[in-house]
Every structure is written in structure tokens, then in C-alpha cells.
Design a protein around this motif. Structure first.
Motif, short mmCIF file in Angstrom:
data_model
loop_
_atom_site.label_atom_id
_atom_site.label_comp_id
_atom_site.label_asym_id
_atom_site.label_seq_id
_atom_site.Cartn_x
_atom_site.Cartn_y
_atom_site.Cartn_z
N VAL A 19 0.83 -1.21 0.00
CA VAL A 19 0.00 0.00 0.00
C VAL A 19 0.86 1.26 0.00
O VAL A 19 0.64 2.19 -0.78
CB VAL A 19 -0.96 0.00 1.21
CG1 VAL A 19 -1.56 1.38 1.42
CG2 VAL A 19 -2.08 -1.02 0.98
N ASN A 20 1.86 1.32 0.88
CA ASN A 20 2.68 2.54 0.97
C ASN A 20 3.46 2.80 -0.31
O ASN A 20 3.65 3.96 -0.71
CB ASN A 20 3.64 2.44 2.15
CG ASN A 20 2.97 2.80 3.46
OD1 ASN A 20 1.85 3.32 3.46
ND2 ASN A 20 3.62 2.53 4.57
N ILE A 21 3.94 1.74 -0.96
CA ILE A 21 4.69 1.91 -2.21
C ILE A 21 3.79 2.54 -3.28
O ILE A 21 4.20 3.48 -3.98
CB ILE A 21 5.23 0.55 -2.69
CG1 ILE A 21 6.32 0.06 -1.73
CG2 ILE A 21 5.78 0.65 -4.12
CD1 ILE A 21 6.83 -1.33 -2.03
N CYS A 22 2.57 2.04 -3.41
CA CYS A 22 1.66 2.59 -4.43
C CYS A 22 1.16 3.98 -4.04
O CYS A 22 0.90 4.81 -4.91
CB CYS A 22 0.49 1.62 -4.64
SG CYS A 22 0.98 0.08 -5.46
N LYS A 23 1.01 4.25 -2.73
CA LYS A 23 0.67 5.61 -2.29
C LYS A 23 1.73 6.60 -2.76
O LYS A 23 1.43 7.69 -3.27
CB LYS A 23 0.57 5.65 -0.78
CG LYS A 23 -0.75 5.22 -0.17
CD LYS A 23 -0.65 5.43 1.34
CE LYS A 23 -1.88 4.97 2.07
NZ LYS A 23 -1.75 5.14 3.54
N LYS A 24 3.00 6.23 -2.56
CA LYS A 24 4.10 7.13 -2.94
C LYS A 24 4.07 7.42 -4.44
O LYS A 24 4.35 8.55 -4.87
CB LYS A 24 5.44 6.51 -2.54
CG LYS A 24 5.69 6.52 -1.05
CD LYS A 24 7.04 5.89 -0.71
CE LYS A 24 7.30 5.89 0.78
NZ LYS A 24 8.58 5.24 1.13
N ILE A 25 3.76 6.42 -5.24
CA ILE A 25 3.69 6.62 -6.69
C ILE A 25 2.61 7.63 -7.03
O ILE A 25 2.83 8.57 -7.81
CB ILE A 25 3.42 5.28 -7.41
CG1 ILE A 25 4.63 4.35 -7.28
CG2 ILE A 25 3.08 5.51 -8.89
CD1 ILE A 25 4.38 2.94 -7.76
N ILE A 26 1.43 7.48 -6.45
CA ILE A 26 0.32 8.39 -6.75
C ILE A 26 0.64 9.80 -6.30
O ILE A 26 0.42 10.78 -7.03
CB ILE A 26 -0.98 7.87 -6.09
CG1 ILE A 26 -1.41 6.54 -6.73
CG2 ILE A 26 -2.10 8.91 -6.23
CD1 ILE A 26 -2.58 5.87 -6.06
N PHE A 27 1.18 9.95 -5.08
CA PHE A 27 1.50 11.29 -4.59
C PHE A 27 2.63 11.94 -5.40
O PHE A 27 2.61 13.14 -5.66
CB PHE A 27 1.89 11.23 -3.12
CG PHE A 27 0.73 11.15 -2.17
CD1 PHE A 27 -0.38 11.97 -2.33
CD2 PHE A 27 0.73 10.24 -1.12
CE1 PHE A 27 -1.46 11.89 -1.45
CE2 PHE A 27 -0.33 10.15 -0.25
CZ PHE A 27 -1.44 10.98 -0.41
N ALA A 28 3.62 11.14 -5.80
CA ALA A 28 4.77 11.69 -6.53
C ALA A 28 4.44 12.03 -7.97
O ALA A 28 4.96 13.02 -8.52
CB ALA A 28 5.94 10.71 -6.47
N GLU A 29 3.59 11.25 -8.62
CA GLU A 29 3.36 11.40 -10.06
C GLU A 29 2.12 12.21 -10.42
O GLU A 29 1.93 12.55 -11.58
CB GLU A 29 3.25 10.01 -10.71
CG GLU A 29 4.46 9.12 -10.54
CD GLU A 29 5.67 9.61 -11.33
OE1 GLU A 29 5.52 10.54 -12.14
OE2 GLU A 29 6.77 9.06 -11.12
#
Length: 388
Positions: free
Chosen positions: A299-309
Motif C-alpha cells: 500500500v505505501n509503495i503505491c501511495k508514494k507513486i500516486i502522490f509523486a506522479e
């Protein structure tokens, strides 16, 4: 892989769950060695022993920590840079993140303003210990129905605090909680955070099979046995079931090309499925709903992708139980050439057949015939061969 059902008749704490997981077969010595690899956990004192409550044997996991003062970010860095397995680190950080966000919300402080006490550090150790035991036992799903929280008031910072405490109440939103008949606090913030992050609510009247039980012993003296019971079993039913999370966010100012890139990046980083839906937002603005289905430890890995991109400022997370039928890939020989087909198997019978698009496309181009002809012949032969 194992499935666990949490029977929280006397509440749940992080230490009770760790004790129950050790009683279920996790190695106490391996757990101690693993925790020693985390800087703040290595400053704690851990005792694991067998004891009884109400005539029932279980495992007591006791932890005290003297790492305070410690910031949350320092604690997370210690977990992230440790040599523990990725599953353990990702799962621990997911639970810790949910725990600190609930802490910040009910306290009115920012995460950077929160200084962890010794008891907070002990809670984080219990969270990491839970992830270590889950990884060792190869636990696939965690289910829970009723959670008995206790009732009355407890002292927090010398002030009366209602039961369940505000942080526990925040974390258990969406689950079925009951006060029971014990005038004490039965659910700790660590126990609630683990349920919030990893567990899926099971209907109260749903039957299940189990192969064994395990017990974790709590520290309180109650009018009932202070135990957490685990039911351990391989399958709830004949289908494949997985506890997953859905991430959702609304975007109103993003290029379609970037949307496509985000979609591909989510799938490349472990999302089991993703989709983007056009929506109408406030003031009639056109936007997009980005959704991704991910394993809980990612979950945290995909959260970071959404927030970063993307320009997203918030992400909604929902825990779900996914049921899927078993799939098997076979190669079917047609008059035009070989085609891979996927069989959907439910209760031992083939119920669905689909032909691989790429194989059909190549044969259609090679033989200069409609692609649908290749597909229909492959499915027809497979259906005859496998009894659909």
C-alpha cells in the motif's frame, strides 16, 4: 499459506497477538534475533513465556522499551534501513503509518510534533514483531468479526479517557465493536492498528473450517480470561480469497499521457489491478478517478507513486476481500497453429475459457483470416477437450 481468524472476546493488544502467533508456531528465538536488528527495538527488554489464564495455556509476550525520546520518522527510518525482509518492513511501515495518522488526528498534533514515549516505542516493537511472525507463518489473510473493547474510563496523561480510547475508536471505524461486560480498556492502539491495516471484517454468521487454535495471553487481571484466540485454517471455502486494499484518488488537472504512465507504474510495482474512470467534479470540472488494487504490504509503495506522479492531495484506502476462481493455462492446437487458452476452474469444474489475444492476433496476421475465427476455434476445441 494460512488464514487467521481473530477471536477478540477479551479484546486485542499487539503483545497478545504476537503471543498467539508464537503459540501458532512462530519461533520465539528467531523473533528476538530479528527484533535485535532494529536500533530502537534492540534497546528493549523482551520476555516470552508460557502461562495460563482461566486454565487455558497460551504464550505471553512482554516488551519494555527505553528508546524515548524518539520521533516517529526516526523509528520508521530504523525499520526501513534494517536488514529485515521487504515484506516485514513494508507491512510494519503500513501499520505504523496508520497508527501515527490516527494518533495525530485525535491529538491535534502534526506527525513531526509527536514525540514517542517508551510505551509508544513498545507498541511499535509489537507491530514489527507481528509482521515478522506473519511472514514466518506465511499468513495470507486475517479475518475478524466482533471486537470487544471493554467499557468505562481509563487514565491517559492523568485525565479520564472513555473506552474505547479515541485512537482505538478512530482505527476501528468500519468494524463491529461491542463493549462487553468488562469495565476496563481491552483494545490497545497497536492491536487496533493491526486490525485496521491488515484485517477484513467477516460476516458474523459465516461458517468456517479451522485446523488449530492458538492463544496469546494479556497482562490484565479480568473477570474473564485475558486471552486472544486465533483460529488457524487453510481455506474459508473452495474459492481463492485474498485480503487486499483499494486505493482511490480524484484528479482534475493531469495530462492523459501522465495518467497512462501512472497506470503502468502502479502495475509494475505490484498492483494486481488498476483502472482510470472519467468523472465530473466540483463546479462541473472534468476529472479522473484513479483506482488500484494492491496487496496490503504494498500500500505505501503505491501511495508514494500516486502522490509523486500526480497532483493528488489525499488517497482513500479501503480493505476488501477478493474471491477469485483458480486459473490454468493450456495450449490448444488449432488448424491455424497453437493458441494458449486460460481455463477458469470453480469447484473442480471448468466454467470459463478465454483464448490469448496475442496468439490469436499473430495467427490471424499469418493466415490472413479474421481474428475472431481463430479465437472461436480455440475456445471451441478447448471446451470440447475440457468439458465446458
Amino acid at each position: 499459506m494460512k488464514n487467521l481468524y481473530l477471536d477478540c472476546f477479551a479484546g486485542i493488544s499487539g503483545s497478545m497477538l504476537v503471543g498467539a502467533l508464537i503459540d501458532a508456531g512462530a519461533s520465539a528465538e528467531r523473533l528476538k534475533r530479528s527484533l535485535a536488528q532494529i536500533s530502537f527495538a534492540s534497546k528493549g527488554e523482551i520476555n516470552i513465556f508460557e502461562t495460563k489464564q482461566g486454565g487455558i495455556k497460551g504464550i505471553r509476550f512482554c516488551v519494555s522499551c527505553h528508546a524515548a525520546p524518539l520521533s516517529f520518522n526516526e523509528a520508521c527510518k530504523a525499520i526501513r534501513t534494517s536488514p529485515l525482509d521487504d515484506y516485514v518492513k513494508n507491512t510494519s511501515l503500513l501499520i505504523c503509518d496508520d497508527w501515527i495518522r490516527a494518533y495525530a488526528k485525535v491529538s491535534g498534533l502534526s506527525i513531526d510534533e509527536i514525540s514517542l514515549t517508551d510505551s509508544d516505542c513498545a507498541a511499535l516493537i509489537c507491530i514489527v514483531a507481528t509482521a515478522i511472525c506473519l511472514e514466518e507463518l506465511d499468513v495470507k489473510n486475517i479475518f475478524v468479526t466482533q471486537i470487544f473493547t471493554g467499557m468505562g474510563f481509563v487514565k491517559e496523561e492523568n485525565e479520564p479517557c472513555p473506552v474505547p480510547t479515541p485512537i482505538v475508536a478512530e482505527l476501528l471505524a468500519g468494524f463491529d465493536i461491542y463493549p462487553g461486560h468488562v469495565e476496563k480498556n481491552l483494545v490497545t492502539s497497536a492491536g487496533a492498528a493491526i486490525i485496521h491495516s491488515l484485517a477484513v471484517k467477516m460476516p458474523r454468521d459465516e461458517a468456517f473450517r479451522y485446523a488449530a487454535t492458538a492463544y496469546g495471553v494479556g497482562a490484565q487481571e479480568l473477570s474473564i480470561p485475558n486471552l486472544l484466540r486465533l483460529y488457524i485454517y487453510d481455506d474459508i471455502s473452495q474459492e481463492n480469497q485474498d485480503c487486499l486494499s483499494i486505493l482511490e484518488t480524484n484528479i482534475d488537472d493531469i495530462s492523459p499521457k501522465i495518467l497512462s504512465y501512472v497506470y503502468d507504474k502502479l502495475l509494475a510495482n505490484g498492483a494486481t489491478d488498476a483502472w482510470i474512470t472519467p468523472i465530473l467534479m466540483r463546479r462541473g470540472l472534468p476529472g479522473h478517478l484513479i483506482c488500484a488494487v494492491v496487496r496490503n504490504d504494498l500500500v505505501n509503495i503505491c501511495k508514494k507513486i500516486i502522490f509523486a506522479e500526480t497532483s493528488s492531495l489525499d488517497i482513500r484506502v479501503r480493505h476488501i476481500l477478493r474471491t477469485s476462481i483458480k486459473c490454468q493455462t493450456v495450449t490448444i492446437t488449432t488448424r491455424y497453429g497453437p493458441v494458449r487458452c486460460q481455463l477458469g476452474i470453480y469447484h473442480g469444474k471448468v466454467v470459463k475459457i478465454s483464448a490469448d489475444y496475442d496468439d490469436c492476433r499473430l495467427l490471424a496476421q499469418k493466415n490472413d483470416i479474421p481474428l475472431k475465427n481463430i479465437k472461436s476455434e480455440a475456445v471451441r476445441i478447448a471446451a470440447f477437450k475440457y468439458g465446458l
